[in-house]
Design an enzyme around this catalytic site. Structure first.
Site, short mmCIF file in Angstrom:
data_model
loop_
_atom_site.label_atom_id
_atom_site.label_comp_id
_atom_site.label_asym_id
_atom_site.label_seq_id
_atom_site.Cartn_x
_atom_site.Cartn_y
_atom_site.Cartn_z
N HIS A 1 -5.48 16.39 14.27
CA HIS A 1 -5.76 14.98 14.01
C HIS A 1 -5.10 14.08 15.06
O HIS A 1 -5.75 13.21 15.65
CB HIS A 1 -5.27 14.61 12.61
CG HIS A 1 -5.42 13.15 12.29
ND1 HIS A 1 -6.64 12.57 12.06
CD2 HIS A 1 -4.49 12.15 12.17
CE1 HIS A 1 -6.47 11.27 11.80
NE2 HIS A 1 -5.19 11.00 11.87
N HIS B 1 -11.58 9.57 15.04
CA HIS B 1 -12.23 10.33 13.97
C HIS B 1 -13.58 10.88 14.42
O HIS B 1 -13.97 12.01 14.04
CB HIS B 1 -12.41 9.47 12.73
CG HIS B 1 -11.27 9.54 11.77
ND1 HIS B 1 -11.17 8.73 10.66
CD2 HIS B 1 -10.17 10.32 11.75
CE1 HIS B 1 -10.06 9.01 10.01
NE2 HIS B 1 -9.43 9.98 10.65
N LYS C 1 -4.10 7.06 -0.28
CA LYS C 1 -5.43 7.51 0.09
C LYS C 1 -5.53 9.01 -0.11
O LYS C 1 -4.69 9.76 0.37
CB LYS C 1 -5.73 7.19 1.56
CG LYS C 1 -6.21 5.79 1.83
CD LYS C 1 -6.63 5.67 3.29
CE LYS C 1 -7.16 4.29 3.62
NZ LYS C 1 -7.58 4.20 5.04
N GLU D 1 0.65 9.17 15.13
CA GLU D 1 0.61 8.13 14.10
C GLU D 1 1.83 7.22 14.19
O GLU D 1 1.75 6.02 13.90
CB GLU D 1 0.52 8.76 12.71
CG GLU D 1 -0.80 9.48 12.43
CD GLU D 1 -1.97 8.52 12.22
OE1 GLU D 1 -1.74 7.29 12.16
OE2 GLU D 1 -3.11 9.01 12.12
N ARG E 1 -10.00 12.80 -15.36
CA ARG E 1 -9.89 11.37 -15.02
C ARG E 1 -8.49 10.98 -14.52
O ARG E 1 -8.12 9.82 -14.54
CB ARG E 1 -10.30 10.48 -16.19
CG ARG E 1 -11.76 10.63 -16.59
CD ARG E 1 -12.23 9.45 -17.43
NE ARG E 1 -13.65 9.59 -17.75
CZ ARG E 1 -14.10 10.06 -18.90
NH1 ARG E 1 -13.25 10.46 -19.83
NH2 ARG E 1 -15.40 10.14 -19.13
N ARG F 1 -4.84 -3.93 5.65
CA ARG F 1 -4.61 -2.48 5.75
C ARG F 1 -5.50 -1.83 6.80
O ARG F 1 -5.19 -0.75 7.30
CB ARG F 1 -4.82 -1.83 4.39
CG ARG F 1 -4.52 -0.33 4.39
CD ARG F 1 -4.47 0.26 3.01
NE ARG F 1 -4.27 1.71 3.07
CZ ARG F 1 -3.91 2.47 2.04
NH1 ARG F 1 -3.70 1.90 0.86
NH2 ARG F 1 -3.75 3.76 2.19
N ASN G 1 -6.02 1.64 10.92
CA ASN G 1 -7.08 2.48 11.48
C ASN G 1 -7.19 2.36 12.99
O ASN G 1 -8.13 2.91 13.58
CB ASN G 1 -8.42 2.12 10.84
CG ASN G 1 -8.48 2.50 9.38
OD1 ASN G 1 -8.27 3.65 9.03
ND2 ASN G 1 -8.75 1.54 8.52
N LYS H 1 4.17 1.33 7.49
CA LYS H 1 2.95 1.57 6.71
C LYS H 1 3.08 1.02 5.29
O LYS H 1 2.14 0.41 4.77
CB LYS H 1 2.62 3.07 6.67
CG LYS H 1 1.33 3.33 5.89
CD LYS H 1 0.80 4.73 6.03
CE LYS H 1 -0.53 4.86 5.31
NZ LYS H 1 -1.11 6.22 5.41
N HIS I 1 -8.62 5.13 15.27
CA HIS I 1 -9.31 6.07 14.39
C HIS I 1 -10.83 5.99 14.44
O HIS I 1 -11.50 6.94 14.03
CB HIS I 1 -8.83 5.89 12.95
CG HIS I 1 -7.46 6.43 12.70
ND1 HIS I 1 -6.35 5.99 13.36
CD2 HIS I 1 -7.03 7.41 11.86
CE1 HIS I 1 -5.28 6.66 12.94
NE2 HIS I 1 -5.67 7.52 12.03
#
Length: 363
Positions: free
Chosen positions: A266, A250, A146, A188, A124, A239, A243, A225, A246
């Protein structure tokens, strides 16, 4: 030179929340990593690497670390999956790690994402520290909490929001990278300028990728960021601007990952996504044609054109239906309302994505 410490202050009901004060950037960051691990009462320390960071980066880190156990996994996005997680969890179990143990993720975005995910769910949640070794992970993946792994071909399909205890960014690691990896991370940085810092884009578009010292660019990009994430840690609203590029990027990255020998880095996929989503911004009347041209010229001056066949366009677009920003079957995208200003939750269709990909093919 001492490392740069970020303390991002976010005003909310007259209270100041001090966030991201534990991101260390600079030549002293590895020394500070060693001091931090020695001074904290961790019962066990485990370092996670792949074969690349083991060969090129671990020798710089090993001498400053307290006694620890080393885990080495295979590199690459293709190994960012539950099978590799099982290997990591098995070793953590064999080493009898507890909630007072710490996992040090030494590597690029794959190691950081996967290591953070493994730490976040093991018993956990145990402590973890990020030591990003690629430009992509230094300016993006290691910041913001993330974590995740790919599942059934879908990128970062499984994951949790889990903040690292510390992030130590050592810019000299970039000297070990091939040019393609630098370009991947640079995409990025460009994205951060386009959504938040027009003046930096205007300056850097005339300079390009050439720089003798990455510290300043890393510091600025992490700051952009960190400020956004501080305002919206769980990606409920603002936030989502991170993206940009992306949704299409993606989808393309996922499609090519399933094609043997055709995988894209990426940042290579995101560079395509930036052009496509800039085009969609223009189609919505949010960007001028002159702004789109500026973005295209900058991107194409750095990145080689990605070959996209006409018959692959529908399949690539369809993969956007699995995008995590969607609501049900409604595809939601981040677009630009002028360079330096992003707007999120913009509804687009599969036809829009196909149109943008065909536009990219026409360049």
């Amino acid at each position: 030179m001492r490392s740069v410490y970020f303390s991002i202050y976010f005003e909310h009901t007259k209270a100041k929340l001090i966030l991201f004060e534990n991101i260390h950037i600079g030549k002293d960051s590895l020394t500070e990593l060693g001091e931090f691990l020695k001074n904290r009462a961790f019962d066990k320390i485990v370092v996670l690497t792949d074969e690349n960071t083991y060969n090129h980066c671990y020798p710089h880190v090993e001498p400053i670390l307290p006694p620890h156990h080393l885990i080495k996994v295979k590199s690459g996005e293709i190994h960012k999956n539950l099978q590799t997680c099982e290997q990591i969890w098995e070793e953590l179990t064999e080493q009898q790690l507890s909630r007072w143990s710490v996992l040090v993720n030494l590597g690029g975005g794959v190691i950081g994402d996967m290591g953070g995910f493994c730490a976040g769910v093991f018993k956990r949640g145990i402590y973890f520290v990020q030591v990003p070794t690629t430009l992509l992970s230094q300016v993006d993946a290691s910041v913001g909490g993330k974590t995740g792994v790919d599942f059934r071909g879908f990128k970062n399909h499984l994951g949790v929001f889990q903040e690292p205890l510390k992030v130590f960014i050592y810019p000299d690691f970039l000297q070990t990278l091939p040019l393609a990896e630098l370009k991947s991370g640079y995409a990025e940085i460009i994205k951060h300028w386009l959504i938040r810092k027009k003046e930096s884009f205007e300056t850097q578009k005339n300079i390009g990728l050439l720089t003798e010292d990455w510290t300043g660019l890393i510091t600025e990009s992490v700051g952009i960021k960190a400020e956004v994430v501080a305002a919206d840690p769980l990606e409920r609203g603002l936030r989502k601007i991170l993206n940009f590029g992306h949704t299409v990027g993606h989808a393309l990255e996922t499609y090519r990952l399933e094609k043997p020998g055709q995988a894209l880095l990426h940042g290579e996929a995101i560079a395509v996504g930036i052009i496509c989503e800039s085009y969609l911004s223009q189609q919505r009347g949010l960007l001028t044609s002159e702004e789109v041209t500026q973005i295209e010229l900058f991107i194409t001056s750095i990145y080689e054109k990605v070959e996209i066949t006409a018959d692959s366009v529908p399949a690539i677009a369809a993969l956007a239906l699995q995008d995590k920003k969607n609501t049900g079957s409604v595809i939601k995208c981040t677009l630009l309302q002028g360079i330096g200003n992003a707007v999120y939750d913009q509804v687009i269709t599969l036809a829009d994505i196909q149109d943008s990909l065909n536009y990219y093919r026409s360049l």
